[in-house]
Write an enzyme that holds these catalytic residues in place. Structure first.
Site, mmCIF file in Angstrom:
data_model
loop_
_atom_site.group_PDB
_atom_site.id
_atom_site.type_symbol
_atom_site.label_atom_id
_atom_site.label_comp_id
_atom_site.label_asym_id
_atom_site.label_seq_id
_atom_site.Cartn_x
_atom_site.Cartn_y
_atom_site.Cartn_z
ATOM 1 C CD GLN A 360 -1.518 -2.286 2.037
ATOM 2 O OE1 GLN A 360 -0.311 -2.575 2.113
ATOM 3 N NE2 GLN A 360 -2.457 -2.980 2.651
ATOM 4 C CG ASP A 383 -4.237 0.532 -1.386
ATOM 5 O OD1 ASP A 383 -4.877 -0.271 -2.091
ATOM 6 O OD2 ASP A 383 -4.111 0.397 -0.165
ATOM 7 C CG ASP A 404 -7.567 -3.822 -3.594
ATOM 8 O OD1 ASP A 404 -8.192 -4.503 -4.427
ATOM 9 O OD2 ASP A 404 -7.157 -4.283 -2.516
ATOM 10 N NE ARG A 468 -8.859 -7.116 -3.490
ATOM 11 C CZ ARG A 468 -7.944 -7.687 -2.711
ATOM 12 N NH1 ARG A 468 -8.066 -8.967 -2.381
ATOM 13 N NH2 ARG A 468 -6.917 -6.996 -2.256
ATOM 14 C CD1 TRP A 470 -11.629 -3.824 2.306
ATOM 15 C CD2 TRP A 470 -11.785 -1.645 1.818
ATOM 16 N NE1 TRP A 470 -10.838 -3.139 3.196
ATOM 17 C CE2 TRP A 470 -10.913 -1.802 2.916
ATOM 18 C CE3 TRP A 470 -12.035 -0.364 1.322
ATOM 19 C CZ2 TRP A 470 -10.299 -0.714 3.531
ATOM 20 C CZ3 TRP A 470 -11.415 0.717 1.927
ATOM 21 C CH2 TRP A 470 -10.560 0.537 3.023
#
Length: 561
Positions: A360, A383, A404, A468, A470
């Protein structure tokens, strides 16, 4: 220096002032109707259900009577026992109407958050925990700000009822998001501590959100949205805004100039932000000349209505490399973080160069209301773009990442953007979105509208998914967008296991391209192929109330499908 928007804003102000005065009076009357309707509905359903006098239909654990208003209000919440416990014990509870009960619920929530802040402040320990505890303190401070917003605005008649409800739901959704982020920011061994101290305030926030959502539905049943929020209410020529933006060079009228070579007032963006007046209703324009600025920038919550304009998204670049692996919580890794409402960036690049092995590492985080980004690039790996909270709009931006890389729990619309998955670490798969809605009454989600989703380089051997879930109520829609053939034909990936919660809302609508076929999509209850009516809910005007605030930014936008 005078603002380039002054003449346009003044003309719009004159044109709308008379209408605003009328709307103010109508809105006050409408709110009263909503309150009255809440009392009537509570009385009717309470009496029918219990065959008792409308004054008392329930008792709490102490045997005290509970008014029909409390019963009606608490019946719509997710944490009913907590609701009856708090509202049933309110002073003069039997004489309070639903609006007064709502305000009391918010005040009790503020008190509980304050208790949590004290608990966190007294638990500072080693340096690593101090970093996360301080992050929590900041998040809980934001929570209180948003709760206070609901108290100061709930009686403001300068908006229509639907606008008022949308504001309140936005601030309460954000308050819930900040508390959840606090817990997730803590080290694993500290999370039970955080969850226990935030349990009451989290449940109370959810209950307040449920109450205002319910009152909003009553407003809809009275057709108040149709009467008070029509296209005639906002007489703005969106194309005129486009022309002004294209014809006005904001760089020439900047209040502050930043340049690495010393030709501006300051050499860093951080220093320029120190000159921004607190909570100013006037725009402050900061021109960032071309160059790579190696700094982590934070637009503080008191820095309102800041515009940052560069020489181009590949020319004026802010670069950082903070990341989770090296010890910084995700919430603190952003190269550029925005907390001041009304922020706008144009022709800027935001990069986190930590690389895929650092996991991240956020390039841009936005946790401010009514923010817009035009022709900007956000470039990282995992991220990349943290659409944390509040209402946000992105137009003609480029977002590059792997895992993500568009995530958070704001209400965000990305319109006419390029979304470019890139090659991840070996063994990883790409997921474009990870939306974090935790409560069915939140008005949050990610809306990708008229965008182009294509690979950055050759990704034929990399599995790439649209997103997806979270959280249990994750909400993401992709509409009228081009989907390249590299998108996995299943479309969506579970967070864990082989399925997703039935409570998510994933939607696809009229997408094109080889990756747009829905024939082999996952068979989830929460995945929908939307009708035009359903898709329209996620467009700029209804989803982020864009018709009210985007015209003043002069950023071009499409209000509907």
């Amino acid at each position: 220096m005078s603002s380039p928007y002054g003449k346009v804003d003044e003309r719009e102000h004159v044109r709308l002032e008379a209408r605003r005065k009328t709307r103010k009076n109508i809105a006050i009357i409408a709110v009263s109707l909503v309150i009255l309707a809440g009392i009537v509905i509570g009385a009717v359903f309470g009496t029918m259900a219990h065959k008792k006098s409308p004054e008392t239909v329930e008792t709490n654990n102490n045997g005290d009577s509970i008014s029909v208003s409390v019963k009606a209000v608490c019946d719509v919440t997710l944490h009913k026992e907590k609701c009856f416990e708090t509202l049933g014990s309110a002073p003069n509870a039997s004489s309070l109407n639903p609006e007064e009960l709502f305000r009391y619920a918010v005040k009790i929530t503020i008190a509980e958050v304050s208790k949590a802040i004290n608990a966190f402040s007294s638990s500072l320990g080693d340096e690593k925990n101090n970093i996360t505890m301080n992050a929590c303190a900041e998040l809980l401070d934001l929570t209180i700000d948003n709760l206070n917003n609901t108290l100061t605005s709930s009686s403001n008649g300068d908006v229509t009822v639907p606008e008022l409800v949308d504001d309140l739901r936005t601030w309460l959704s954000s308050a819930g998001t900040y508390q959840r982020t606090c817990v997730e920011t803590l080290a694993p061994d500290m999370r039970p501590f955080g969850e226990s101290h935030l349990k009451n305030s989290t449940e109370l926030t959810s209950n307040a959100l449920a109450i205002i959502t319910w009152l909003g539905k009553i407003a809809d049943s009275f057709k108040l949205r149709r009467r008070l929020l029509t296209t005639a209410d906002v007489e703005v020529d969106f194309h005129a805004g486009r022309r002004l933006l294209q014809s006005t060079d904001l760089r020439k009228v900047a209040d502050i100039v930043v340049a690495k070579d010393g030709s501006g007032k300051y050499r860093t963006i951080k220093r320029a932000l120190q000159d921004v007046p607190e909570k100013s209703e006037k725009r402050t324009i900061i021109y960032v000349k071309k160059g790579v600025y190696f700094e982590n920038v934070k637009v503080e919550k008191k820095m309102w209505n800041v515009i940052v304009v560069g020489d181009g998204e590949s020319k004026s670049i802010v670069s950082g490399r903070l990341n989770v692996i090296d010890g910084t919580p995700t919430f603190k890794t952003a190269t550029f973080a925005v907390f001041g409402k009304g922020f706008m960036a144009r022709d800027m690049g935001f990069i986190n160069t930590a690389g895929p092995s650092k996991h991240q590492a956020v390039a841009l985080m936005v946790s401010a209301d009514l923010t817009a980004f035009y022709r900007c690039t956000m470039n990282a790996y995992q991220d990349t773009l943290y659409v944390h909270a509040q209402r946000q709009f992105y137009r003609e931006c480029t977002i590059i990442g792997t895992v993500d890389f568009i995530f958070g729990n704001s209400a965000s619309v990305l319109q006419s953007c390029r979304i470019l998955p890139r090659r991840p670490m070996k063994g990883q798969q790409n997921t474009i979105t990870a939306q974090g809605r935790t409560d069915p009454n939140m008005n949050t989600g990610i809306s990708i509208h008229r965008c182009n989703i294509s690979p950055l380089g050759d990704l034929t051997d990399v599995m790439t998914f649209l997103g997806r879930p979270w959280k249990n109520f994750s909400t993401t829609v992709i509409m009228d967008s081009y989907l390249h053939g590299f998108i996995d034909r299943k479309g969506w990936l579970p967070w864990t296991g082989d399925s997703a919660p039935d409570t998510i809302f994933y939607g696809e609508y009229k997408n094109t391209g080889p990756g747009a076929s829905t024939k082999n999509r996952v068979k989830w209850k929460g995945l929908r192929f939307l009708s035009t009516k359903e898709a329209n809910r996620f467009t700029v005007k209804p989803f982020i109330d864009g018709g009210r605030w985007l015209p003043a930014t002069k950023v071009p936008f499409r209000s509907g499908l």
